[in-house]
Structures are given as C-alpha cells and as structure tokens.
Scaffold this active site. Sequence first.
Site, PDB file in Angstrom:
ATOM      1  N   HIS A  87       4.007  -6.493  -3.942  1.00 32.04           N
ATOM      2  CA  HIS A  87       4.566  -5.148  -3.846  1.00 32.04           C
ATOM      3  C   HIS A  87       6.057  -5.157  -3.565  1.00 32.04           C
ATOM      4  O   HIS A  87       6.783  -4.233  -3.936  1.00 32.04           O
ATOM      5  CB  HIS A  87       3.857  -4.359  -2.734  1.00 32.04           C
ATOM      6  CG  HIS A  87       4.391  -2.964  -2.568  1.00 32.04           C
ATOM      7  ND1 HIS A  87       5.400  -2.665  -1.682  1.00 32.04           N
ATOM      8  CD2 HIS A  87       4.097  -1.820  -3.203  1.00 32.04           C
ATOM      9  CE1 HIS A  87       5.688  -1.383  -1.769  1.00 32.04           C
ATOM     10  NE2 HIS A  87       4.903  -0.850  -2.686  1.00 32.04           N
ATOM     11  N   CYS A  88       6.562  -6.198  -2.917  1.00 30.30           N
ATOM     12  CA  CYS A  88       7.929  -6.138  -2.378  1.00 30.30           C
ATOM     13  C   CYS A  88       9.020  -6.475  -3.386  1.00 30.30           C
ATOM     14  O   CYS A  88       9.837  -5.631  -3.735  1.00 30.30           O
ATOM     15  CB  CYS A  88       8.035  -7.068  -1.167  1.00 30.30           C
ATOM     16  SG  CYS A  88       7.063  -6.525   0.251  1.00 30.30           S
TER      17      CYS A  88
END
Length: 445
Positions: free
Chosen positions: A275-276
């Site tokens: 996600h990052c």
Amino acid sequence: MSESLSDALIAKLDSREAVMGVVGLGYVGLPLCLAAAARGLAVLGFDIDEEKPRRIAAGDSYLKHIASADLAAATGSGRFTATCDFARLSEPDILVICVPTPLSRHQEPDLSFVRNTARAIAETLRPGQLVVLESTSYPGTTDEVVRPILEASGLACGTDFFLAFSPEREDPGNAAFTTASIPKVVGADDAASRAAATAFYAAVVEQVVPTSSTRAAEATKLTENIFRSVNIALMNELKTIFEPMDVDIWEVIEAAKTKPFGFMPFYPGPGLGGHCIPIDPFYLSWKAREFDMRTRFIELAGEINSSMPHRVVNRMALAMDQRLNKGLNGARILVLGAAYKKNVDDMRESSALKIMVLLEARGAVVDYHDPHVPGIPRTREHPQLAGRSSVPWARGLAGQYDACLIVTDHDCVDYAGLLEDAQLVVDTRNVCRRSGADGDNLVLA
C-alpha cells in the site's frame, strides 16, 4: 477544561483503565490492537466486515503474519473484542483510524474511507476522547479534512476532544521489528492533544517521537516512503544501464554495501507493491499542485518503477527467444509468487498481477504458484484475474511449462528443484543465486 480532560485521559492511561478503539482491523489496525492488549489496555476493534469480528472472537487470524495463537491470547485475556456496531464508538477513550487511503484511477487521493469514519465518530464524539488518524495521506489531511468533520459535532478540538496524527510503520513479515518496537511518530496541533497522544502511544510502544504538528507527522510518513521509492527506482535504472555493459547489478550492490558509510543498499525488482511505496508519493505530488509546484524527482521515480513489469515481460520474451527459440504467444508460463513481498499473503498493488496480465496480453497461458496466496481476490485494476487458484507445488511441476518467472522470493520455495526441472527460469529477485542455486537455464531480469 482541556488541561483537566487531557490530564484525566493521561491518568486513565497510566492506570491502564483507558479503553482504546481501533477502526479498521487490517494490516495496520489488527497488530496495533494486539500490541495495546499486550500492554494491558482494553481494546475494542471496529470493522465493516462482519467476518473479522467473528474470526477475532474465535482466535482465528485472517492475516498470514499474525499468529492465531497471539490473537487467541489477546481475546482470551478479555482485553480485546471486536464489533461491527459503530454506535459503540462512544465507549473507547481513544479512537485510532486505520482505514485505507487508496488512489483514484486518476492518481488522486481517495479519502472516502477517512471521511466516512470521521463522520461516524462525530455522531458519538464525547468530551475527553482522543482521535488519532494513522492512515497515510498528504500534509493537512488531519487538520483540513478530519478536524472539521469532528467539530461539526459541536465540540472543539484541543478543548473538548483531542486530535493527532501518527503514521503507521508496519512491515508485514519483518520479524526483526514489531508494532511495539518501532518508534512511533506523533504530531498534534495543540499542546493538550500532543500530550494526550504522546501518553497514549507511550503506553503501547517503546519509543514515541513527538512532532510540532499533524502536518509534520504526515510529511514524515511520506518522506520515508518517497525515500524508498526514489532509491529503488535508481537501482532499477542502474540495472537497465549496467545490463548491456555485462555488469551484474546484484554483484555491484553487494560490493558497494561493504562501504561502512555513505551508502545504503536498495534492490531492483519487478515493480513496486504494497500500500505504501506505490501510492504514498502521489499524495504529495497531488498536494504540491495546490502550491503550483512539481515533484519531478518523485514523478520520475514513479515512472521508472511503474515501467518495471513491462521490462520484465520484455526480458522474458527475449530470453525465451534466445534460449528456447520460442515466443510468448502460446507459451505456458508459471509465475512464482503473487504477493507483493516475500513470506506474506498481502497482494495490495502486487506487480505480479500486472505481469500476469501483460503476459496473457501477448498470448501466453499463465498459471501461478504462491503458498501464501491460494487464490487471487477481486482487485480494482485487474478484475479478470479474480478467482485464479495457485497450482500446487510438486517436483516436476516446472517441467510442465515452457518457462518459469520468479516475481516474489518466498523462502519456502525449492529453488534448486525449480532449476533442475525447468527449461528456463527468469529471476527478478536474484533469489536463486542467493539461495545457492544456479544453472545455465537461469536468467536474471
């Protein structure tokens, strides 16, 4: 009034009488719940997915890197329960927001989950509660988006309730660092909120790092992940440059990292996942446009990293042409690894999905094997892959395919056996040689 309410909350934290609430019981929220329960806090988890509270109550972990035994210990102690009843948001003294912050199809921040959660909290917000946003976003989100929604309740931030931002720093599958051992950055825009948030996290983690504002804390998270994105992009570009010079980027990195200062190793790969790193840099790029500024370094890194799945497929096509005298059209390909990183079941933004789609667009017949991902869930970007199942591993499996492509370097795969059985192995992670396996049929990509 704010000092007395803040002092009262800090006193409850010191005596372990405070109740923590966590909204969003995924990769960030669930580990935080377990860390807080282990430190003696009562924890009430919230999620819109009815399956999660049921499995939590049964001590059955739905995350690969969270042991069911640890979950069962937390629930068995009576300190951790979960619910889908958001009317109970008034019960906790602290509410931590751990919901997704994805990008839209136009690479713009999608804060709908954050807004909806803030609205739900505002409906039951009471004096003395502390609200903390952990979901990654651009500088100003806490102050510009969350605070007005909460203050619509009639309560004032810093006086009646407290508000802070503390970026999550989870690294699923990393056994060296846990939620409790990773230093926690905390930012707030008033002294009372900062004191309350610092006291809260001090009760849960080993080290708290206060910042002067929510914006500084929000920017800290983005800086950490942009740093990684840019340096990974640099290694991906160097790999592309060194390859025609007959220079092995993996050997170069190993040699360079022996320097005890001035160098930090980063590694190339088939594309970014999780996600990052694929998402967070674009939050800052989007916000920067508000100030008529361009984030050229960040955007270039994004372009390089996003191009890697295409490069991997092209590299595989070339290897098949040179080694097997065969093209991708009609070829049977086995992709090893669907998760975005090794030894986890997390598929968010996994480059493996993009690679599978690209291979099939060129006529290949693609199967995958991943011991951590038995089936591919429906994703927004690649819905056509939903429902695909991992083929079971057995010696000889690789020989049934024209070529095998290693996308994720899980430790549990028999790479020596893979090389013995396969006609061609294209390795994007250098995991074969790292594990001591090598052969004339191995190609690095």
